[in-house]
Write a protein that holds these residues in place. Structure first.
Motif, PDB file in Angstrom:
ATOM      1  N   SER A  27      -2.509  -3.093  -4.822  1.00 46.96           N
ATOM      2  CA  SER A  27      -2.852  -3.481  -3.441  1.00 46.96           C
ATOM      3  C   SER A  27      -3.850  -4.626  -3.455  1.00 46.96           C
ATOM      4  CB  SER A  27      -3.462  -2.306  -2.674  1.00 46.96           C
ATOM      5  OG  SER A  27      -2.540  -1.267  -2.569  1.00 46.96           O
ATOM      6  N   LYS A  28      -4.857  -4.494  -4.317  1.00 42.77           N
ATOM      7  CA  LYS A  28      -5.893  -5.529  -4.402  1.00 42.77           C
ATOM      8  C   LYS A  28      -5.278  -6.854  -4.851  1.00 42.77           C
ATOM      9  CE  LYS A  28     -10.231  -6.901  -4.721  1.00 42.77           C
ATOM     10  NZ  LYS A  28     -11.463  -6.497  -5.309  1.00 42.77           N
ATOM     11  N   LYS A  29      -4.444  -6.769  -5.882  1.00 43.68           N
ATOM     12  CA  LYS A  29      -3.825  -7.987  -6.411  1.00 43.68           C
ATOM     13  C   LYS A  29      -2.977  -8.673  -5.338  1.00 43.68           C
ATOM     14  CE  LYS A  29      -0.083  -9.020  -9.526  1.00 43.68           C
ATOM     15  NZ  LYS A  29       0.952  -8.380 -10.303  1.00 43.68           N
ATOM     16  N   SER A  50       0.862  -1.189   0.000  1.00 40.04           N
ATOM     17  CA  SER A  50       0.000   0.000   0.000  1.00 40.04           C
ATOM     18  C   SER A  50       0.892   1.230   0.000  1.00 40.04           C
ATOM     19  CB  SER A  50      -0.948   0.011   1.208  1.00 40.04           C
ATOM     20  OG  SER A  50      -0.197   0.167   2.382  1.00 40.04           O
ATOM     21  N   ASN A 102      -3.255  -8.350  -2.097  1.00 41.78           N
ATOM     22  CA  ASN A 102      -4.120  -8.870  -1.033  1.00 41.78           C
ATOM     23  C   ASN A 102      -4.786 -10.180  -1.448  1.00 41.78           C
ATOM     24  OD1 ASN A 102      -3.477  -6.945   0.810  1.00 41.78           O
ATOM     25  ND2 ASN A 102      -5.285  -5.672   0.462  1.00 41.78           N
ATOM     26  N   GLY A 109      -9.913  -7.207  -0.004  1.00 38.28           N
ATOM     27  CA  GLY A 109     -10.245  -5.943  -0.655  1.00 38.28           C
ATOM     28  C   GLY A 109      -8.959  -5.169  -0.888  1.00 38.28           C
ATOM     29  N   THR A 110      -9.102  -3.887  -1.263  1.00 40.39           N
ATOM     30  CA  THR A 110      -7.907  -3.078  -1.513  1.00 40.39           C
ATOM     31  C   THR A 110      -7.172  -2.778  -0.212  1.00 40.39           C
ATOM     32  OG1 THR A 110      -9.224  -2.037  -3.212  1.00 40.39           O
ATOM     33  CG2 THR A 110      -7.138  -0.992  -2.703  1.00 40.39           C
ATOM     34  N   ASN A 111      -7.941  -2.508   0.848  1.00 39.63           N
ATOM     35  CA  ASN A 111      -7.315  -2.071   2.098  1.00 39.63           C
ATOM     36  C   ASN A 111      -7.259  -3.131   3.184  1.00 39.63           C
ATOM     37  OD1 ASN A 111      -6.955   0.537   1.063  1.00 39.63           O
ATOM     38  ND2 ASN A 111      -9.117   0.964   1.487  1.00 39.63           N
ATOM     39  N   GLN A 140      -1.898   2.076  -7.986  1.00 45.98           N
ATOM     40  CA  GLN A 140      -1.566   1.458  -6.701  1.00 45.98           C
ATOM     41  C   GLN A 140      -2.743   0.643  -6.152  1.00 45.98           C
ATOM     42  OE1 GLN A 140       1.322   1.028  -5.038  1.00 45.98           O
ATOM     43  NE2 GLN A 140       0.078  -0.226  -3.649  1.00 45.98           N
ATOM     44  N   ARG A 141      -3.953   1.156  -6.384  1.00 45.55           N
ATOM     45  CA  ARG A 141      -5.131   0.452  -5.870  1.00 45.55           C
ATOM     46  C   ARG A 141      -5.205  -0.967  -6.464  1.00 45.55           C
ATOM     47  NH1 ARG A 141     -10.010   3.999  -6.724  1.00 45.55           N
ATOM     48  NH2 ARG A 141      -9.288   5.149  -4.907  1.00 45.55           N
ATOM     49  N   ASP A 142      -4.972  -1.063  -7.773  1.00 48.54           N
ATOM     50  CA  ASP A 142      -5.005  -2.386  -8.418  1.00 48.54           C
ATOM     51  C   ASP A 142      -3.923  -3.298  -7.849  1.00 48.54           C
ATOM     52  OD1 ASP A 142      -7.061  -1.554  -9.946  1.00 48.54           O
ATOM     53  OD2 ASP A 142      -5.914  -1.257 -11.795  1.00 48.54           O
ATOM     54  N   GLU A 161      -4.859   5.097  -8.794  1.00 49.04           N
ATOM     55  CA  GLU A 161      -5.532   4.019  -9.529  1.00 49.04           C
ATOM     56  C   GLU A 161      -4.583   2.829  -9.724  1.00 49.04           C
ATOM     57  OE1 GLU A 161      -7.837   5.884 -12.738  1.00 49.04           O
ATOM     58  OE2 GLU A 161      -7.238   4.069 -13.837  1.00 49.04           O
TER      59      GLU A 161
END
Ligand code: 5AD
Ligand code: SF4
Length: 452
Positions: free
Chosen positions: A366-368, A324, A370, A424-426, A362-364, A360
């Protein structure tokens, strides 16, 4: 006096507020939860970006109205903003009675007395080369994690950063004194300590370096997890990585502030590493600690940052795959080298566009990352009820992943084996595994998972 203390900004400020509480309580002041009940209102402030300043000025506007109704209310501005804007606060904010920088907290009782007694305003902005508050026992809120400042100040002078001016020169606390405090922390029931410093891994006291200190802290009985924040990439010798890798109490998480992926921007920022060196460090960290999680800080739109420079940042972000990131638009700060040497020439619009794009990407990632945790079982330290649903718990793995799960037989501070079943992302979601129930092996890394 009845004091209301509000804290803005980083963990170091939260910690400083614990010191301030302790200093003022020892002078017979008490603390109140509501501003309405207060005789003294203190704001412990942050100066890192412009929006931090705006929030505090907004708060001062509220206090102005209140002071019209409550004439003898004492208003104090403490911490980094106090140091950074001392002149402005002293001259332009007539409602402010006390201004005290981060090295002046021991003078607060005296400053409050002089305002209440002879009506004299009290300002103290002196920065010290020695003050570490090692003789003050912070007044911690009960909980799972205790913060402990092991060093203060910063000598790095990253050109964008105001911290070396607001918090002064780097100084480390004596290790014996830190370890003695960690013993007290353990006796109070805390399970985790987080070592704090503006530049935490440059800690050095005589012959002791940061790795030695981490190892000594981890030996304290009762402490199950040791974390640290925030380090600089330049201070990760192999000794430190090996100490972290071989000691199970040292958490496998590194917050590694990247700031930029472009060599020319890194050079202008005075970060003292190149993109290649940073990528090499990441490879080294992961080779020594395959299960480590990496988080970061990134600034978009620093002076002179071109589209190509920004693409370099995205390239590092894609290659490293941080778990993250905290991502910011560059905000020019008064007194800094960047303010004196460079033009803040990236438009607000471009800063915003780059930030949105970075978030955007980074969000992908983080999700990947996780999602690769699904199926693993981790020991989770329960921190508090989940904000979304108080019937669920929020806890953290050793590698700093937030996990939400339900279990009505546990409480904050307990360790629970949790099997991850959604990501999830977080945060991750999981199911608590009961003792004596189906007990899966703890899988340390996604790679270990794939072999099953
Ligand atoms: N503008 C934007 N972000 C900043 N940071 C520090 N100074 C600035 C600034 N002037 C960010 C850095 C740092 C984090 C704590 O705040 O990314 O690591
Ligand atoms: Fe600021 Fe750089 Fe020091 Fe961090 S290392 S506090 S970014 S000057």
């Amino acid at each position: 006096m009845k004091i209301f203390l509000e804290t803005f900004g980083c963990q170091m400020n939260e910690y400083d507020s614990e010191l301030i509480r302790s200093i003022l309580r020892s002078h017979d002041h008490t603390f109140v939860e509501q501003l309405d009940q207060a005789e003294v209102a203190l704001l412990n402030t942050c100066a890192i970006r412009e929006n931090a300043h705006e929030r505090i000025y907004h708060r001062l506007d509220d206090l102005k109205g209140r002071k019209r109704r409550q004439k003898n209310l004492v208003v104090g501005v403490l911490g980094c903003m106090a140091q950074n804007l001392r002149q402005e606060l002293a001259e332009h904010a007539p409602i402010v009675d006390i201004v005290a920088g981060p090295d002046s907290y021991k003078r607060l009782p005296q400053l409050i007395d002089s305002v209440r007694g002879v009506g004299e305003k009290g300002f103290d902005f002196s920065l010290s080369e020695y003050e570490t508050y090692s003789d003050i026992a912070p007044q911690r809120q009960p909980g799972v994690n205790a913060w402990i400042a092991i060093m203060r100040g910063c000598d790095n002078f990253c050109t964008f950063c105001v911290v070396p001016y607001t918090r002064g020169r780097e100084r480390s606390r004596e290790p014996q004194n830190i370890v003695a405090e960690v013993h007290r922390i353990a006796a109070e029931g805390f399970k985790q300590v987080t070592l704090l410093g503006q530049n935490v891994n440059s800690y050095r006291y005589e012959q002791s370096d940061f790795a030695d200190l981490m190892a000594s802290v981890a030996e304290v009985p009762g402490i199950r997890r040791v974390r640290f924040t925030s380090p600089h990439p330049k201070d990760f010798p192999r000794k430190l990585l090996h100490t972290m890798a071989t000691n199970p109490k040292l958490c496998k998480h590194i917050h590694l502030p990247l700031q930029s992926g472009s060599d020319s921007v890194l050079d202008r920022m005075n970060r003292t590493y190149t993109k290649r060196e940073l990528l090499h460090l990441v490879d080294e960290i992961r080779a020594i600690m395959p299960e480590v999680s990496l988080t970061t800080d990134i600034i978009c739109g620093f002076c002179g940052e071109t589209d190509q420079d920004f693409e370099e940042t995205l390239d590092v972000v894609r290659r490293v795959e941080f778990d993250s990131a905290f991502m910011f638009k560059y905000s020019q700060r008064r007194q800094t080298i960047a303010e004196r040497k460079f033009h803040d020439d990236v438009s607000e619009e471009v800063k915003t566009q780059r930030l949105m794009r970075l978030i955007e990407v980074q969000r992908d990632i983080s999700k990947k990352r996780n999602l690769t945790e699904v199926g693993n079982t981790y020991e989770v330290l329960i921190e508090e009820p989940s904000k979304k649903d108080p019937n669920e718990w929020l806890g953290r793995t050793d590698h700093y992943k937030g996990v939400v799960f339900s279990d009505d037989s546990v409480k904050p501070g307990d360790f629970v084996q949790v099997r991850i079943n959604a990501a999830g992302t977080n945060t991750l979601r999981g199911t608590a595994e009961r003792q004596g129930w189906r007990r899966l092996p703890v899988m340390a890394s996604p790679a270990a998972c794939c072999e099953h």
